[in-house]
Write a protein that holds these residues in place. Structure first.
Motif: not given
Length: 74
Positions: A15, A18-19
């Protein structure tokens, strides 16, 4: 872009990756809109507190990117 260096703290999760990629795309687009040819520069991003990111170009301080406003604030 020639190269982007990103400094993040552990633990690294999918996550977070991706950020960070989304942030890198936003900043790259903003720098291109300001007229910089990113093929000639190395950009370094360092995530900080308060949803901000320190941006350096070719080893020199460029500015602070605000993740909420999606703009440079310094």
């Amino acid at each position: 872009m020639k190269q982007t260096n990103i400094s993040i703290k552990k633990p690294i999760t999918l996550e977070k990756i991706y950020r960070v990629i989304a942030i890198e795309k936003q900043i790259s687009k903003a720098l291109e809109c300001l007229g910089y040819d990113l093929e000639k520069h190395t950009v370094t991003l360092k995530l900080t507190i308060f949803n901000r990111c320190i941006v350096s170009m070719d080893g020199y301080y460029f500015g602070i990117w605000d993740l909420r406003r999606c703009t440079f604030v310094d």
